[in-house]
Design a protein around this motif. Structure first.
Motif, short mmCIF file in Angstrom:
data_model
loop_
_atom_site.label_atom_id
_atom_site.label_comp_id
_atom_site.label_asym_id
_atom_site.label_seq_id
_atom_site.Cartn_x
_atom_site.Cartn_y
_atom_site.Cartn_z
N VAL A 1 42.91 60.01 42.86
CA VAL A 1 43.59 61.30 42.73
C VAL A 1 43.47 62.05 44.04
O VAL A 1 42.35 62.28 44.53
CB VAL A 1 43.01 62.14 41.58
CG1 VAL A 1 43.53 63.57 41.64
CG2 VAL A 1 43.37 61.52 40.24
N ILE A 2 44.59 62.40 44.63
CA ILE A 2 44.65 63.26 45.81
C ILE A 2 45.17 64.61 45.32
O ILE A 2 46.19 64.67 44.63
CB ILE A 2 45.61 62.70 46.87
CG1 ILE A 2 45.18 61.31 47.32
CG2 ILE A 2 45.70 63.63 48.07
CD1 ILE A 2 46.26 60.57 48.10
N THR A 3 44.49 65.68 45.66
CA THR A 3 44.96 66.98 45.20
C THR A 3 44.72 68.03 46.27
O THR A 3 43.95 67.84 47.21
CB THR A 3 44.28 67.38 43.88
OG1 THR A 3 44.93 68.54 43.33
CG2 THR A 3 42.79 67.68 44.08
N GLY A 4 45.39 69.16 46.12
CA GLY A 4 45.24 70.24 47.08
C GLY A 4 46.23 71.35 46.80
O GLY A 4 47.14 71.23 45.96
N GLY A 5 46.06 72.44 47.52
CA GLY A 5 46.95 73.58 47.40
C GLY A 5 48.09 73.49 48.40
O GLY A 5 48.13 72.62 49.26
N GLU A 6 49.01 74.43 48.27
CA GLU A 6 50.22 74.43 49.08
C GLU A 6 50.02 75.22 50.36
O GLU A 6 49.32 76.23 50.38
CB GLU A 6 51.37 75.04 48.27
CG GLU A 6 52.74 74.85 48.89
CD GLU A 6 53.86 75.24 47.94
OE1 GLU A 6 54.90 74.57 47.93
OE2 GLU A 6 53.69 76.24 47.19
N SER A 7 50.62 74.76 51.44
CA SER A 7 50.61 75.49 52.71
C SER A 7 52.03 75.81 53.11
O SER A 7 52.99 75.28 52.55
CB SER A 7 49.91 74.66 53.80
OG SER A 7 50.55 73.41 53.97
N GLY A 8 52.15 76.69 54.09
CA GLY A 8 53.48 77.09 54.55
C GLY A 8 53.77 78.54 54.24
O GLY A 8 53.02 79.21 53.50
N PRO A 9 54.85 79.09 54.80
CA PRO A 9 55.13 80.52 54.69
C PRO A 9 55.39 81.01 53.27
O PRO A 9 55.22 82.19 52.98
CB PRO A 9 56.39 80.70 55.56
CG PRO A 9 56.99 79.35 55.67
CD PRO A 9 55.84 78.39 55.64
N LYS A 10 55.80 80.13 52.35
CA LYS A 10 56.07 80.54 50.98
C LYS A 10 55.11 79.87 49.99
O LYS A 10 55.43 79.72 48.81
CB LYS A 10 57.51 80.21 50.61
CG LYS A 10 58.54 80.95 51.46
CD LYS A 10 59.96 80.60 51.04
CE LYS A 10 60.99 81.34 51.90
NZ LYS A 10 62.38 80.98 51.51
N ALA A 11 53.94 79.53 50.45
CA ALA A 11 52.98 78.79 49.63
C ALA A 11 52.59 79.54 48.37
O ALA A 11 52.39 80.75 48.38
CB ALA A 11 51.73 78.49 50.46
N ARG A 12 52.47 78.78 47.28
CA ARG A 12 52.03 79.32 45.99
C ARG A 12 50.54 79.01 45.80
O ARG A 12 50.12 77.88 46.00
CB ARG A 12 52.85 78.66 44.86
CG ARG A 12 54.32 78.99 44.89
CD ARG A 12 55.17 77.94 44.16
NE ARG A 12 55.32 76.72 44.94
CZ ARG A 12 56.07 75.68 44.58
NH1 ARG A 12 56.75 75.73 43.44
NH2 ARG A 12 56.15 74.60 45.35
N PRO A 13 49.73 80.01 45.41
CA PRO A 13 48.29 79.76 45.25
C PRO A 13 48.00 78.95 43.99
O PRO A 13 48.68 79.08 42.97
CB PRO A 13 47.70 81.17 45.15
CG PRO A 13 48.81 82.00 44.60
CD PRO A 13 50.08 81.43 45.16
#
Length: 273
Positions: free
Chosen positions: A185-197
């Protein structure tokens, strides 16, 4: 294509082509689409042409394979960061056929094929019930809805390693019903100017499931948002997420990739049967 990729869970990346079509919420802020637009490639959408590459590009994995054979250290190749190998377009079939031959010609490389279309993998891949030992198959699972939709298809494919990318993780995720079919399982949060927490509890719950079922766990990043406790940035943007945690937008670099003080970089063991 990138030798010595900066993506934490792979060694290299290889793209047989550029371009795709968005199919689910994880695609909303697609980094690959943004990058393609930045460099002037209009390759996203049903009617858009895909970007293809020449023989020099296709010869690079052969060099990686030779180096891996010489050192005795296998290399992982993420294919494809700028496309989906299993996009259902007939103009891609000839390029897919070339990719299958390349994979078979590079046995010292482990090829990581990540798709949002696992339901058509069996139809488009040439290997039937006997997949090469160097092919790892994964699917994106951003929330429970897509786990239930995609994981039965993934679990039916006899790949040496079956994995999921729960990145960006957009909701709580119980993979318990399919855990015996998963290796990583690879997991993580979103990056970028419109990232959702993401909610920290989503990652912790996923880690606990992996530990209970002996599934390798890799926490790639928090993304642009990190838990706010102890981060003294008065002007940072804040948002309360589903589990009640205050998340602060600090940027990917500051947010880091430690989950509760630990870095998780586990790798799977290939199935032998």
């Amino acid at each position: 294509m990138a030798k010595n990729s900066r993506i934490e869970w792979t060694t290299h990346t290889f793209n047989p082509w550029w371009g795709c079509v968005k199919v689910s919420p994880a695609c909303k802020h697609c980094y690959a689409e943004s990058w393609a637009k930045r460099v002037g490639s209009k390759v996203w959408g049903i009617n858009a042409e895909r970007r293809f590459f020449g023989d020099k590009h296709w010869s690079e994995p052969l060099k990686w394979n030779a180096a891996a054979e010489a050192t005795g250290e296998r290399a992982r190749v993420f294919c494809a960061s700028m496309a989906d190998v299993f996009e259902d377009r007939r103009d891609l079939d000839v390029h897919r056929a070339r990719l299958w031959k390349l994979i078979e010609a590079t046995p010292h490389l482990d090829w990581l094929l990540l798709t949002k279309r696992p339901e058509i993998v069996a139809r488009l891949a040439p290997w039937g019930d006997e997949w090469p030992a160097n092919v790892w198959l994964g699917t994106t699972v951003e929330n429970q809805e897509y786990a239930e939709e995609r994981l039965p298809h993934l679990g039916a494919i006899p790949a040496a390693v079956r994995f999921i990318s729960a990145e960006p993780l957009l909701g709580p995720l119980d993979i318990g019903p399919w855990a015996d079919k998963l290796d990583w399982v690879i997991t993580g949060g979103e990056s970028g100017p419109k990232a959702r927490p993401s909610s920290p509890s989503w990652f912790r719950d996923l880690l606990n499931i992996c530990m209970a079922h002996d599934v390798a766990f890799h926490f790639k990043q928090w993304g642009d948002w990190a838990p706010g406790q102890g981060i003294p940035l008065a002007k940072a943007r804040m948002e309360t997420v589903a589990d009640g945690t205050t998340m602060i937008r600090v940027g990917k670099k500051i947010a880091g990739r430690e989950l509760d003080g630990e870095t998780w970089d586990e790798l799977p063991v290939a199935r032998t049967a």
